[in-house]
Design an enzyme around this catalytic site. Structure first.
Site, PDB file in Angstrom:
ATOM      1  N   SER A 200      -4.363   2.280   0.125  1.00  0.00           N
ATOM      2  CA  SER A 200      -3.926   3.649   0.352  1.00  0.00           C
ATOM      3  C   SER A 200      -4.607   4.579  -0.659  1.00  0.00           C
ATOM      4  O   SER A 200      -5.823   4.562  -0.773  1.00  0.00           O
ATOM      5  CB  SER A 200      -2.407   3.732   0.289  1.00  0.00           C
ATOM      6  OG  SER A 200      -1.942   4.969   0.789  1.00  0.00           O
ATOM      7  N   GLU A 323      -0.753   2.289  11.152  1.00  0.00           N
ATOM      8  CA  GLU A 323      -0.573   2.899   9.833  1.00  0.00           C
ATOM      9  C   GLU A 323       0.594   3.892   9.781  1.00  0.00           C
ATOM     10  O   GLU A 323       1.426   3.860   8.874  1.00  0.00           O
ATOM     11  CB  GLU A 323      -1.853   3.644   9.419  1.00  0.00           C
ATOM     12  CG  GLU A 323      -3.073   2.769   9.236  1.00  0.00           C
ATOM     13  CD  GLU A 323      -3.151   2.101   7.870  1.00  0.00           C
ATOM     14  OE1 GLU A 323      -2.188   2.225   7.094  1.00  0.00           O
ATOM     15  OE2 GLU A 323      -4.170   1.450   7.593  1.00  0.00           O
ATOM     16  N   HIS A 424       1.539   0.870   7.636  1.00  0.00           N
ATOM     17  CA  HIS A 424       0.846   1.128   6.381  1.00  0.00           C
ATOM     18  C   HIS A 424       1.420   0.246   5.279  1.00  0.00           C
ATOM     19  O   HIS A 424       2.644   0.139   5.115  1.00  0.00           O
ATOM     20  CB  HIS A 424       1.022   2.605   6.018  1.00  0.00           C
ATOM     21  CG  HIS A 424       0.200   3.059   4.865  1.00  0.00           C
ATOM     22  ND1 HIS A 424      -1.175   3.088   4.890  1.00  0.00           N
ATOM     23  CD2 HIS A 424       0.549   3.516   3.623  1.00  0.00           C
ATOM     24  CE1 HIS A 424      -1.633   3.540   3.745  1.00  0.00           C
ATOM     25  NE2 HIS A 424      -0.599   3.803   2.952  1.00  0.00           N
TER      26      HIS A 424
END
Length: 520
Positions: A200, A323, A424
């Site tokens: 990320s 995600e 995610h």
């Protein structure tokens, strides 16, 4: 010739001891791995060092016990799970080391982890990042880095005066890499074989550092897991956000220097308001992020990649299939997950890119079934934030350096039932082998642990093989993973059974095209 991993020092019986440039550090042996927590790689970031680049750590006499994590970087409360027993403070520039115990025929490769958290949340102390299993499975040295976040690390206040340095979080990470270069041999690591990896915003730091001249030579391979690679702002944007930050603090510009000495709690509170406010008003945009400062980052990383100015290192890059779903579940404003927010994001992007006409926006939206329904909105948000930036980076980097692309598709029955899927960050416990690191973890409530552990083993072996040899090939006969090239976009889909697919998201890739689109 076989070399011993740790120097033998008189009090080693109390735990493995290593000599560093600043002094001796004692860790603990946990299973077959030595662990050192909270080793300072720089001086405290508080007091006169606030908003300054990292300063050298002060040497110490005797042996320093490195059993506990250091301070968590000041931050507002978020949905990143952090142990309530940890202390928040500005003495937050520290790192952890996991090193296999015993002799080795050659120095082990080093993997340096940069945690995520939207540039404003998280810590290297999170249980999900425990490096023991990855170090054991891959026979590697694992280092995880704590660094400044939010207002202290990624809010560009340089427009307010010369006391403020932008990109302090990136400066911290470079200082940690310099510590690794100078000290990791004592832990049995090879300073000439360092893999920088992150997820990320941590992966966004990796892609940014791949274009930073100062980081050249400090790492030799890179892994970017779900990088928001286009989330890098220009100085004009930084000045707008800095002005708003002063307004929240109720400070006129001629008193901006008071931020240098005001209580950290006041800064954190104001930053929390700002960090929530910006993405709520401008979906898809963050308040704090790396900025083009003409120094550490001479230009936008996405443009540097496209002009062939990224470091010549092998790159492993990829995203997760779903995600955006996790942001919907946690109702986080960090990422647009409603149809209204996604449409607002598209209009904002169009306003910044002359080539993005209303017709072009409509063409992109047409590739997503129906942006007016939730699934279409989530898919478009996933692509704008993570998937297309990863492809734009990979397309350019593969022109001169070995590059591999993956898509993490696996989800346990419970995550499928909860409509999280391969959301995610759901790949992180597979990389570290840290299932069950959260309180009341529901991941396996409906089963699926055996398959997940098999996938985790494959992923750890691939990541470790990449660190050892620069090729992500598991040695257990798993699916061959070919290089990525823009012409065929061969991608490894990671699931119960891995498979290689050419351009698995062809329609969506085609409609976005090769022109980099993002917030600047």
């Amino acid at each position: 010739m076989s070399t011993r991993v740790f120097d033998t020092l008189p009090d080693e019986a109390a735990g493995p001891v290593v000599r560093t440039e600043n002094g001796d550090v004692r860790g603990r042996q946990e299973g077959s791995v030595g662990v050192w927590r909270g080793i300072p790689y720089a001086a405290t970031a508080g007091g006169p060092n606030r908003f300054r680049p990292p300063q050298p750590a002060k040497p110490w006499e005797g042996v320093r016990d490195c059993y506990e994590f250091g301070d968590v970087a000041p931050q507002s409360a978020g949905f990143v799970p952090v142990d309530s027993g940890l202390q928040v403070g500005e003495d937050c520039l520290w790192l952890n080391v996991w090193a296999p115990v015993g002799s080795s025929d050659e120095p082990r490769p080093v993997m340096v982890w940069i945690h995520g958290g939207a540039f404003c949340l998280g810590t290297a102390a999170q249980a999900v990042y425990d490096g023991r299993r990855l170090a054991e499975t891959g026979n590697v040295i694992l280092v995880s880095v704590n660094y400044r976040l939010g207002a202290l690390g990624f809010l560009d206040l340089s427009s307010l005066g010369g006391e403020f340095t932008p990109n302090l979080g990136l400066h911290d990470q470079i200082a940690a890499l310099e510590w690794v270069r100078d000290n990791i041999a004592g832990f049995g690591g090879d300073p000439d074989n360092v893999t920088l990896f992150g997820e990320s915003s941590g992966a966004g730091c990796v892609t940014a550092l791949m274009t930073a001249p100062r980081s050249a030579g400090l790492f030799h391979r890179a892994i970017a897991q779900s990088p928001p690679a286009t989330t890098v702002f220009g100085p004009e944007r930084g000045a707008v956000v800095a002005k708003r930050f002063l307004e929240i603090l109720e400070l006129p510009e001629d008193r901006a220097a008071e931020i240098l000495t005001m209580p950290i709690e006041r800064i954190s509170t104001a930053a929390g308001i700002l960090l929530d406010e910006v993405p709520a008003r401008e979906p898809g945009r963050l308040a704090a992020a790396p900025v083009v400062d003409g120094d550490l980052l001479p230009g936008y990383p996405s443009e540097s990649f496209q002009h062939g100015r990224s470091h010549r290192v092998p790159l492993l890059i990829g995203t997760n299939k779903d995600e955006a779903s996790l942001f919907r579940v946690f109702r986080s404003p960090i990422m647009p997950v409603t149809t209204d927010a996604v449409n607002t994001m598209l209009r904002e992007v169009a306003g910044q890119h002359p080539g993005m006409s209303p017709e072009r926006i409509a063409e992109i939206a047409s590739a997503y079934e129906n942006v007016s329904n939730l699934r279409g909105a989530l898919n478009l948000s996933t692509d704008a934030a993570f998937r297309m930036p990863s492809h734009w980076v990979a397309n350019a980097h593969s022109e001169h350096s070995p590059t591999w692309m993956y898509r993490f598709d696996h989800a346990t029955p419970m995550l499928k039932a909860a409509r999280v899927g391969a959301g995610h960050a759901t790949e992180i416990p597979y990389i570290f082998g840290t299932f069950g690191s959260f309180d009341h973890d529901p991941t396996f409530w409906l089963g699926g642990r055996k398959i997940a552990q098999e996938i985790s083993g494959r992923m750890m072996r691939r990541w470790a093989a990449f660190a050892w040899y620069g090729v992500p090939a598991a040695i257990d006969g798993s699916k061959h993973w070919p290089h990525y090239h823009a012409a065929d976009r061969k991608t490894l889909l990671i699931d119960a059974a891995d498979r290689v697919v050419e351009d698995p998201d062809h329609d969506r890739n085609s409609v976005w095209g090769d022109q980099v689109v993002g917030f600047f």
